[in-house]
Design an enzyme around this catalytic site. Structure first.
Site, PDB file in Angstrom:
ATOM      1  N   GLU A 180      -6.436  -9.298   3.696  1.00  0.00           N
ATOM      2  CA  GLU A 180      -5.425  -8.668   4.559  1.00  0.00           C
ATOM      3  C   GLU A 180      -5.390  -9.480   5.838  1.00  0.00           C
ATOM      4  O   GLU A 180      -6.445  -9.729   6.448  1.00  0.00           O
ATOM      5  CB  GLU A 180      -5.788  -7.215   4.897  1.00  0.00           C
ATOM      6  N   ASN A 237     -12.363  -1.185  -0.887  1.00  0.00           N
ATOM      7  CA  ASN A 237     -11.644  -1.801   0.231  1.00  0.00           C
ATOM      8  C   ASN A 237     -12.292  -1.348   1.533  1.00  0.00           C
ATOM      9  O   ASN A 237     -12.541  -0.143   1.707  1.00  0.00           O
ATOM     10  CB  ASN A 237     -10.182  -1.335   0.217  1.00  0.00           C
ATOM     11  N   GLU A 238     -12.563  -2.282   2.404  1.00  0.00           N
ATOM     12  CA  GLU A 238     -13.131  -1.957   3.723  1.00  0.00           C
ATOM     13  C   GLU A 238     -14.187  -0.860   3.585  1.00  0.00           C
ATOM     14  O   GLU A 238     -14.118   0.178   4.253  1.00  0.00           O
ATOM     15  CB  GLU A 238     -12.026  -1.565   4.722  1.00  0.00           C
ATOM     16  N   GLU A 272       0.839  -1.199   0.000  1.00  0.00           N
ATOM     17  CA  GLU A 272       0.000   0.000   0.000  1.00  0.00           C
ATOM     18  C   GLU A 272       0.874   1.249   0.000  1.00  0.00           C
ATOM     19  O   GLU A 272       2.018   1.231   0.499  1.00  0.00           O
ATOM     20  CB  GLU A 272      -0.890  -0.025   1.253  1.00  0.00           C
TER      21      GLU A 272
HETATM   22  O1  AHR Z   1      -2.963  -2.556   6.181  1.00  0.00           O
HETATM   23  C1  AHR Z   1      -3.244  -1.333   6.785  1.00  0.00           C
HETATM   24  C2  AHR Z   1      -4.716  -0.973   6.687  1.00  0.00           C
HETATM   25  O2  AHR Z   1      -5.468  -1.905   7.396  1.00  0.00           O
HETATM   26  C3  AHR Z   1      -5.321  -1.010   5.312  1.00  0.00           C
HETATM   27  O3  AHR Z   1      -5.103   0.167   4.622  1.00  0.00           O
HETATM   28  C4  AHR Z   1      -6.770  -1.203   5.593  1.00  0.00           C
HETATM   29  O4  AHR Z   1      -7.429  -1.885   4.559  1.00  0.00           O
HETATM   30  C5  AHR Z   1      -6.788  -1.957   6.902  1.00  0.00           C
HETATM   31  O5  AHR Z   1      -7.625  -1.368   7.819  1.00  0.00           O
END
Ligand code: AHR
Length: 512
Positions: free
Chosen positions: A320, A201-202, A54
């Site tokens: 993740e 994402n999330e 990231e």
């Molecule tokens: O990996 C760090 C963060 O954790 C990511 O950006 C997010 O998707 C998760 O909350």
């Protein structure tokens, strides 16, 4: 003495000298495990060993990407040492550009001449500016260098369906459209053939703070426009639950109205209450025990999905995962946001995670550890020109023998949490086994019986340090490295010793 010494031997008790300068008598436990060589679960997709990078802290900028003009040795801007270390791991897939960052990333900022790219603010991870010198082409180039398949996470939170649709066309349409021509003008006439596309994402959190029904509406709309451009049918990955949140998955599936994703991505972090190098026994055991909940989450989320999708056309991902310890402000200041040291405990955690994924290989299509370099549970750490392989790097190295083999049913007698953990896989006469002793105060004498065939030869390597807070540092980068380990063939099984806090990778050749 700054180490414990594991004294080989048998019997009920062994003597260790420990880091804390105390000594004590610790059990050598007799443990049994069983592997059914005909008990096939499913092929272990290489993607279960996936990675995540990231735009966060020094993962990309300053970590993987140092720029062409850097004094740090580089290959067209990529840190050479990182490439040299990552390439031999044969990592299957790399997810990018986030994380939370993905839902505020606009891909157009990262294409075209680097000098003309805009400076943008990374709102999630410190509000610093990025020069966008690492964008789509640079990411695909990185994947080519390390041999991983690219996985793009699209922007739903602050983006539009048009933006994601155009990114897919830019990457995958062979030629003739303006976007394909633009890609060609930017140096890549051949399409990138990107298959994996995350739709947000999330989105229950940093990706827009949505309700599942709301996100499902966005998902349906995005999925309508993200098409097969050229030959590559996109594999669309929807945002799944935070941990084992059944409510999110159920309400999302109830609202998706026939437009089913190819994958549903769960995130599951194993939080730690201590700073990485100062764990207490209690906090370590709590963290390592969380992998039983990871396994339970996989089983339960898959069962929930099976209710909607008995043919398992929707793949479950753990998009993740990894340890997320208490951050040390001075370390974050020196190395970047979410930088944490990777210790022997972290390596045990990584091996427990991969063992879970192997045992549940029939329920999973991809798992990505967070993250590859300098952030959370990383494989590499960097400091200016220096770059080291963490203990977790070696776990991925030791366990890569499982990839593409068929996972086998295993049983262990040890029901303690955390206790002996085993995964096994087979391809013809080749068998890979990983045995993990997560206990800090007990060695194990393991007898592993095999049914279905007899072993003809066995080899093993071990990753071990008696101190759970030990780590590879820039001053001592090879403190924790794999070593040859003794394994015996005895009758229809194998036996080996596992010192406290150890990971053994065993390879067997079966008799014909
Ligand atoms: O990996 C760090 C963060 O954790 C990511 O950006 C997010 O998707 C998760 O909350």
């Amino acid at each position: 003495m700054n180490r414990r010494h594991f004294l080989a031997g048998s019997g009920a008790a062994m003597f260790y000298t420990i880091t804390s300068k105390k000594s004590f008598l610790a059990d050598l436990q007799e443990q049994r495990a069983h592997i059914d060589l005909n008990g096939e679960i499913a092929a272990i997709r290489p993607e279960l060993h996936g990675q995540f990078a990231e735009h966060l802290g020094s993962c990309v900028y300053g970590g993987l990407w140092v720029g062409r003009n850097s004094e740090i040795p580089n290959i067209n801007g990529y840190r050479k040492q990182a490439i040299d270390y990552l390439r031999p791991l044969g990592l299957p897939v790399l997810r990018w550009p986030g994380g939370c960052f993905a839902d505020d990333y606009h891909w157009r900022d990262g294409v075209g001449p680097q000098a003309k790219r805009p400076k943008t603010v990374n709102i999630h991870w410190g509000s610093y500016t990025e020069d966008n010198s690492f964008g789509t082409h640079e990411f695909v180039g990185l994947c080519c260098l390390i041999g991983a398949k690219p996985y793009f996470a699209g922007n739903v939170g602050s983006g539009t369906p048009e933006e994601l649709r155009d990114w897919v066309e830019y990457c995958n349409y062979p030629s003739g459209s303006s976007l394909a021509s633009e890609r060609g003008a930017n140096g890549s006439p051949e399409p990138f053939h990107i298959r994996y596309w995350g739709v947000g994402n999330e989105n229950w959190g940093c990706g827009g703070n949505m309700k599942p029904e709301e996100y499902a509406g966005h998902y349906r709309r995005y999925a309508t426009y993200v098409r097969t451009f050229g030959e590559t049918k996109p594999f669309l990955i929807a945002c799944g639950p935070n941990g084992n949140n059944a409510d999110w998955s159920r309400r999302f599936m109830d609202s998706i109205s026939g437009r089913r994703p190819d994958g549903l991505a769960m995130h599951f972090y194993s939080n730690g209450k201590s700073p990485a190098r100062n764990f207490t026994v209690e906090h370590m055991q709590e963290q390592l025990s969380s992998f039983a909940r990871v396994e339970q989450a996989i089983v339960q989320q898959r069962a929930l999905l099976d209710g909607y999708d008995p043919e398992r056309k929707i793949g479950l991902l753990v998009d993740e995962w990894g340890v997320w310890d208490r951050m040390v402000p001075e370390e974050e200041k020196a190395h970047g946001t979410l930088w944490q040291q990777i210790t022997m405990r972290s390596a045990i955690a990584a091996a427990l995670g991969l063992n879970v994924f192997h045992r549940q290989a029939d329920k999973l299509v991809m798992c990505n550890i967070a993250q590859m370099v300098n952030v959370l549970h990383s494989l590499l750490l960097t400091d200016g020109p220096r770059c080291l392989r963490t203990s977790t790097y070696y776990v991925f190295d030791l366990m890569k023998a499982h990839r593409s083999k068929v996972a086998l049913r295993t049983e262990t007698q040890d029901k303690a949490l955390p206790g002996l953990s085993v995964s096994a896989s087979r391809q013809g006469r080749d068998v890979a086994l990983t045995l993990v002793n997560p206990k800090h105060d007990s060695g194990m004498n393991v007898f592993c019986s095999l049914s279905g065939a007899a072993p003809a030869s066995a080899k093993a390597q071990i990753l071990h340090d008696p101190d759970f807070n030990a780590c590879n540092t820039f001053e001592n980068p090879d403190k924790i490295v794999p070593r040859e380990h003794r394994v015996n063939i005895s009758g229809s099984g194998i036996s080996l010793e596992l010192p406290p806090l150890s990971i053994a990778a065993v390879t067997l050749q079966l008799a014909s």
